[in-house]
Scaffold this active site. Structure first.
Site, PDB file in Angstrom:
ATOM      1  N   ASP A 101       0.851  -1.180   0.000  1.00  0.00           N
ATOM      2  CA  ASP A 101       0.000   0.000   0.000  1.00  0.00           C
ATOM      3  C   ASP A 101       0.901   1.249   0.000  1.00  0.00           C
ATOM      4  OD1 ASP A 101      -3.103   0.647   0.484  1.00  0.00           O
ATOM      5  OD2 ASP A 101      -1.952   2.021   1.724  1.00  0.00           O
ATOM      6  N   HIS A 256      -7.065  -7.084  -0.476  1.00  0.00           N
ATOM      7  CA  HIS A 256      -5.959  -6.135  -0.454  1.00  0.00           C
ATOM      8  C   HIS A 256      -4.892  -6.497   0.582  1.00  0.00           C
ATOM      9  CE1 HIS A 256      -4.043  -2.239  -0.986  1.00  0.00           C
ATOM     10  NE2 HIS A 256      -4.143  -1.995   0.313  1.00  0.00           N
TER      11      HIS A 256
END
Length: 276
Positions: A101, A256
């Site tokens: 991320d 994710h």
């Protein structure tokens, strides 16, 4: 495994907390939104067992690290400087760097601008900044929240209202309760949103951005098919920005936060790719 050793380094008045575990070739693990270094709790033991020294900071704004008030205190350049300061404080000249991320965005920047400090690079979820911007309308659709996050107080309230109902529904974070507790306890929500405000103001989508030097470090990109925020293309097209070797791995199924949802597979890829 021996318990991690906690450390703190001052970077221009901002304290950065980090932990060091194990001995061997160093690996630095960089988390992103909305986590802390705890995100890597399944990877640290596997890497230590494989013979690495593992360094895990709480990025500025998160956990026990400092939380400057100014939005521009969260620019990629300063975030990358924090990582270099951690490495220097730990006596590490060169390390493998693994980012997820926003941690991946910082890792890309480090590999481009301080390539002599990065041995091998692993990026999870987030592709090269140039391909992220050029990934097309599908990626822009997935990035809708980045515009919402530009609005102070509005974004904070939208995410946290009604026991963080919108955050839970939108993110699907597999560790939501613990992450929310950390955000509340540490006052990290606004600092976390400042990453978006400092680095992704709306106008950046209208320009190609400043070109970065090609990445020379051997690089592995890992993308998971259940990612809510990022397309596969923004990762696979990252190869266009490398001068060194590129390896791409797709994980089918996880969302994710693949480190939490598929830890064994992530650990296998890391220990296979990173030389000891």
């Amino acid at each position: 495994m021996r318990l991690p050793s906690p450390h703190r380094v001052d970077v221009g008045g901002v304290g950065i907390e980090y932990e060091v575990t194990g001995q061997g070739r160093p690996v630095v693990l960089l988390h992103g939104f909305p986590d802390t270094g705890r995100l890597w709790r399944h990877q640290v033991p596997a890497l230590v067992e494989a013979g690495f020294q593992v360094v895990v900071p709480d990025m500025r704004g998160y956990g026990r690290s400092g939380k400057p008030a100014a939005v521009d205190a969260y620019s990629i350049q300063l975030l990358a400087g924090d990582v270099l300061a951690v490495m220097a404080d730990a006596g590490i000249e060169r390390a493998h760097v693994v980012g997820h991320d926003w941690g991946a965005a910082v890792a890309w920047g480090l590999a481009a601008l301080a390539g002599d400090r990065v041995d091998h690079l692993v990026v999870l979820s987030v592709g090269h900044p140039a391909t992220m911007r050029a990934a097309g309308f599908e990626q822009h659709e997935k990035s809708w929240y980045m515009l919402l996050f530009q609005f102070p107080e509005v974004a904070e309230e939208w995410l946290s209202a009604n026991d963080w109902a919108n955050f839970r529904a939108w993110s699907g974070h597999p560790d939501a309760d613990a992450v929310i507790a950390e955000l509340e306890q540490n006052g990290s929500l606004t600092p976390a949103l400042n990453y978006y405000r400092a680095n992704l103001p709306p106008r950046v989508w209208l320009t190609p951005g400043r070109p970065l030097p090609p990445i020379a470090a051997p690089t592995m990109g890992i993308w998971s098919s259940g990612d809510i925020a990022l397309t596969e293309r923004q990762m696979t097209n990252s190869a266009q920005n490398l001068s060194g070797p590129w390896r791409y791995e797709r994980l089918d199924g996880p969302g994710h936060w693949m480190q939490l949802e598929a830890p064994d597979e992530v650990n296998r890829l890391l220990t296979d790719f990173l030389p000891r």
